[in-house]
Design a protein around this motif. Structure first.
Motif, short mmCIF file in Angstrom:
data_model
loop_
_atom_site.label_atom_id
_atom_site.label_comp_id
_atom_site.label_asym_id
_atom_site.label_seq_id
_atom_site.Cartn_x
_atom_site.Cartn_y
_atom_site.Cartn_z
N SER A 20 -9.22 -3.67 7.50
CA SER A 20 -9.88 -3.85 6.21
C SER A 20 -10.06 -2.53 5.47
O SER A 20 -9.89 -2.48 4.25
N ILE A 21 -10.41 -1.46 6.18
CA ILE A 21 -10.78 -0.20 5.53
C ILE A 21 -9.62 0.78 5.45
O ILE A 21 -9.56 1.60 4.52
N THR A 22 -8.67 0.71 6.38
CA THR A 22 -7.56 1.68 6.38
C THR A 22 -6.79 1.71 5.06
O THR A 22 -6.47 2.79 4.56
N PRO A 23 -6.45 0.55 4.45
CA PRO A 23 -5.78 0.62 3.14
C PRO A 23 -6.60 1.35 2.09
O PRO A 23 -6.04 2.08 1.26
N LEU A 24 -7.92 1.19 2.14
CA LEU A 24 -8.79 1.89 1.20
C LEU A 24 -8.75 3.40 1.45
O LEU A 24 -8.66 4.20 0.50
N VAL A 25 -8.80 3.80 2.71
CA VAL A 25 -8.75 5.23 3.06
C VAL A 25 -7.44 5.85 2.57
O VAL A 25 -7.43 6.92 1.95
N LEU A 26 -6.32 5.16 2.81
CA LEU A 26 -5.02 5.71 2.42
C LEU A 26 -4.85 5.73 0.91
O LEU A 26 -4.20 6.63 0.36
N THR A 27 -5.43 4.76 0.21
CA THR A 27 -5.38 4.77 -1.25
C THR A 27 -6.16 5.95 -1.80
O THR A 27 -5.72 6.62 -2.75
N ASN A 28 -7.33 6.22 -1.24
CA ASN A 28 -8.12 7.36 -1.68
C ASN A 28 -7.41 8.69 -1.44
O ASN A 28 -7.59 9.65 -2.19
N ILE A 29 -6.58 8.75 -0.40
CA ILE A 29 -5.89 10.00 -0.07
C ILE A 29 -4.62 10.17 -0.90
O ILE A 29 -4.38 11.22 -1.50
N PHE A 30 -3.78 9.12 -0.95
CA PHE A 30 -2.44 9.27 -1.52
C PHE A 30 -2.28 8.64 -2.90
O PHE A 30 -1.25 8.83 -3.54
N GLY A 31 -3.28 7.90 -3.37
CA GLY A 31 -3.18 7.29 -4.68
C GLY A 31 -2.47 5.95 -4.63
O GLY A 31 -1.84 5.58 -3.64
N THR A 32 -2.54 5.22 -5.71
CA THR A 32 -2.01 3.85 -5.75
C THR A 32 -0.49 3.82 -5.75
O THR A 32 0.10 2.82 -5.34
N GLN A 33 0.17 4.90 -6.20
CA GLN A 33 1.63 4.90 -6.22
C GLN A 33 2.23 4.95 -4.83
O GLN A 33 3.24 4.32 -4.55
N ALA A 34 1.61 5.72 -3.95
CA ALA A 34 2.21 6.00 -2.64
C ALA A 34 1.57 5.25 -1.49
O ALA A 34 1.97 5.43 -0.34
N VAL A 35 0.58 4.39 -1.77
CA VAL A 35 -0.18 3.79 -0.67
C VAL A 35 0.69 2.85 0.17
O VAL A 35 0.52 2.77 1.39
N THR A 36 1.63 2.15 -0.44
CA THR A 36 2.48 1.23 0.33
C THR A 36 3.33 2.00 1.33
O THR A 36 3.48 1.60 2.49
N THR A 37 3.90 3.13 0.89
CA THR A 37 4.68 3.96 1.80
C THR A 37 3.80 4.53 2.91
O THR A 37 4.20 4.56 4.09
N ALA A 38 2.61 4.99 2.55
CA ALA A 38 1.69 5.53 3.56
C ALA A 38 1.29 4.46 4.57
O ALA A 38 1.22 4.73 5.78
N MET A 39 1.06 3.24 4.10
CA MET A 39 0.72 2.14 5.01
C MET A 39 1.89 1.84 5.95
O MET A 39 1.69 1.57 7.13
N GLY A 40 3.10 1.90 5.42
CA GLY A 40 4.27 1.65 6.26
C GLY A 40 4.41 2.67 7.38
O GLY A 40 4.68 2.31 8.53
N ILE A 41 4.20 3.95 7.05
CA ILE A 41 4.28 5.00 8.07
C ILE A 41 3.18 4.83 9.10
O ILE A 41 3.39 4.97 10.31
N MET A 42 1.96 4.52 8.62
CA MET A 42 0.84 4.31 9.55
C MET A 42 1.12 3.13 10.48
O MET A 42 0.80 3.18 11.68
N ASN A 43 1.74 2.08 9.96
CA ASN A 43 2.06 0.93 10.79
C ASN A 43 3.12 1.25 11.84
O ASN A 43 3.19 0.58 12.88
N MET A 44 3.95 2.26 11.59
CA MET A 44 4.88 2.71 12.63
C MET A 44 4.11 3.24 13.83
O MET A 44 4.48 2.98 14.98
N TRP A 45 3.06 4.00 13.58
CA TRP A 45 2.20 4.47 14.67
C TRP A 45 1.60 3.26 15.41
O TRP A 45 1.52 3.27 16.65
N CYS A 46 1.19 2.25 14.66
CA CYS A 46 0.62 1.05 15.28
C CYS A 46 1.64 0.34 16.17
O CYS A 46 1.30 -0.16 17.24
N ALA A 47 2.90 0.30 15.71
CA ALA A 47 3.95 -0.35 16.50
C ALA A 47 4.15 0.35 17.84
O ALA A 47 4.33 -0.30 18.88
N VAL A 48 4.09 1.68 17.82
CA VAL A 48 4.20 2.43 19.07
C VAL A 48 3.02 2.08 19.98
O VAL A 48 3.17 1.93 21.20
N GLY A 49 1.84 1.93 19.39
CA GLY A 49 0.67 1.55 20.16
C GLY A 49 0.82 0.20 20.83
O GLY A 49 0.41 0.01 21.98
#
Length: 468
Positions: A379-408
């Motif tokens: 619920s909160i991670t998309p908000l955190v990434l939006t605050n860091i990278f802005g609305t333009q890049a949040v989808t890409t940032a979420m995708g990279i973060m989900n790669m870490w999740c896949a390894v987990g």
């Protein structure tokens, strides 16, 4: 990089509603003096000062619409429906797994059958890294609809299979790829459309996945009992086609897209994303300990199979409510503070309850509270990434973060089974699993504290006790 005054020295144009170049361009929003700025908008502008695009010029959005408009809530509803269907099917795999183990492939090991569910989750999370570039090039609508089509075809093909490896390819890998095209855009798009109520909007959208876990698990079990697993797969394909197909039609981008796309390498190397990625890694290594082993613990104290399985429903119910309540916690305490606190509490609960408590009441309390608090990650991670990278890049940032999740997921699921088999099952205890869950969840909280330390180090006005 976009300047703060792209049209005239006396006026400012919102970075999220039109693009700045050497030659002034028209925009649906009139230029007005920047006399007042909301706290959220100011925070977003500060968070997005770094230019994540590979080229400085941008496309103006096809239909620029202000944030927090009425259509923004249409996006939230559609995202919730998409997440309900996609993660509902993923979470209902346990029903299929039981059927495959006992009736379809009784001579195949449960570990081999589990690869269907594992590949589904891994490709859904890992495949999300490609959704940022895809949505930049083709738009949220086409990517989401393509994902729906892939998921439907995957389920239809799975209903025609006669071997386990075919299920791994269709219900596992192919469905996971389709789900990736729906999951990451659906989680990140509501943040693009909201500023004032961004935490609440994101919380409502991701609550759809918790509701899907309850609805689709029960519906799948009912259909399996009446029409069999092949027609159940076909029925689920039809549901996805109707619901997700309709919801995806309403997706659209609100802000401008960099022509070269966002700089994937720069985002991936950003220490703030590395910290969030580490949190995602540790969460997915340990998150499923109560989901997988709390029902078994209930059976060990003499509870019925139905009562034990109900603990999963309690966790899904807590998760659904918790994803909305997490939004209010983020507004009250700050998103990073709230998620770190939530996972510290989760780690202690898992350790204490699964080690010391031997009653069904204690297990129910753990299921509800753990389900609610642990939901703060999605619920909160998309908000955190939006605050860091802005609305333009949040989808890409979420995708990279989900790669870490896949390894987990790849590390966590096999490791948990091996640890339980070697250390706990021979002694009829859950000591090793409790310690594993405690350590992973606590390290996830520490990763968010590391993120806060990185932000504070680069912001002289902020402190470790600041509301972040």
């Amino acid at each position: 990089m976009l300047s703060r005054s792209d049209s005239t020295p006396s006026t400012q144009v919102s970075r999220e509603s039109c693009s700045g170049t050497n030659k002034p361009e028209t925009c649906d929003h009139q230029d007005t003096p920047d006399t007042t700025t909301t706290d959220s908008a100011l925070h977003m502008e500060k968070a997005s000062k770094k230019d994540w695009s590979e080229k400085s010029d941008t496309h103006p959005p096809a239909e620029p619409i202000p944030a927090d408009s009425g259509y923004a809530w249409v996006i939230v509803i559609c995202a919730a429906l998409n997440l309900m269907c996609t993660l509902g099917v993923v979470n209902s795999f346990g029903v299929f797994s039981t059927y495959y183990i006992n009736y379809i492939y009784p001579n195949v090991s449960a570990a081999s059958i589990a690869w269907v569910g594992t590949t589904m989750s891994v490709f859904m999370l890992g495949g999300a890294v490609a959704t940022g570039p895809l949505t930049d090039r083709f738009g949220f609508r086409l990517v989401s609809l393509a994902g729906t089509a892939i998921c439907c075809v995957a389920l239809l093909l799975a209903s025609l299979t006669n071997a386990l490896w075919q299920l791994v390819l269709t219900q596992g890998i192919m469905f996971g790829i389709g789900a990736a095209c729906i999951f990451s855009p659906s989680v990140s798009l509501p943040a693009q459309w909201h500023e004032k109520r961004r935490p609440l909007a994101t919380g409502i959208a991701v609550a759809g996945s918790g509701a899907g876990g309850m609805v689709f698990t029960v519906a799948t079990q009912k259909m399996m009992d009446t029409i069999g697993h092949k027609w159940t797969l076909r029925a689920l394909a039809l549901i996805l086609l109707c619901v997700s197909g309709s919801a995806g039609m309403f997706y659209k981008r609100r802000v401008a897209v960099p022509r070269g796309g966002v700089n994937l390498g720069a985002i991936a190397k950003d220490l703030r994303l590395v910290a969030v990625g580490l949190a995602g890694l540790m969460v997915n290594i340990s998150y499923f300990v109560p989901w997988l082993y709390l029902p078994t613990a209930a059976l060990k104290i003499g509870q019925t199979k139905q009562a034990a399985n109900n603990l999963v429903l309690y966790m899904n119910a807590g998760s659904t409510v918790g994803r909305v309540l997490a939004a209010y916690a983020a507004m009250l305490l700050g998103p990073i503070n709230s998620i770190a606190i939530a996972y510290v509490i989760c780690s202690v609960l898992v350790l204490v309850v699964m080690l010391a408590v031997k009653s069904m009441t204690g297990y129910i309390v753990l299921a509800v509270i753990y389900g609610g608090l642990s939901a703060s990650f999605i619920s909160i991670t998309p908000l955190v990434l939006t605050n860091i990278f802005g609305t333009q890049a949040v989808t890409t940032a979420m995708g990279i973060m989900n790669m870490w999740c896949a390894v987990g997921v790849l590390i966590g699921n096999p490791s948990q089974g091996a640890i339980y088999q070697k250390f706990d099952r021979p002694h009829n205890t859950f000591t090793a699993m409790s310690i594993w869950g405690f350590a992973g969840l606590l390290l996830a909280a520490c990763s968010y504290l590391l993120l806060k330390a990185i932000i504070v180090r680069n912001s002289p006005r902020k402190h470790l006790w600041s509301k972040l």
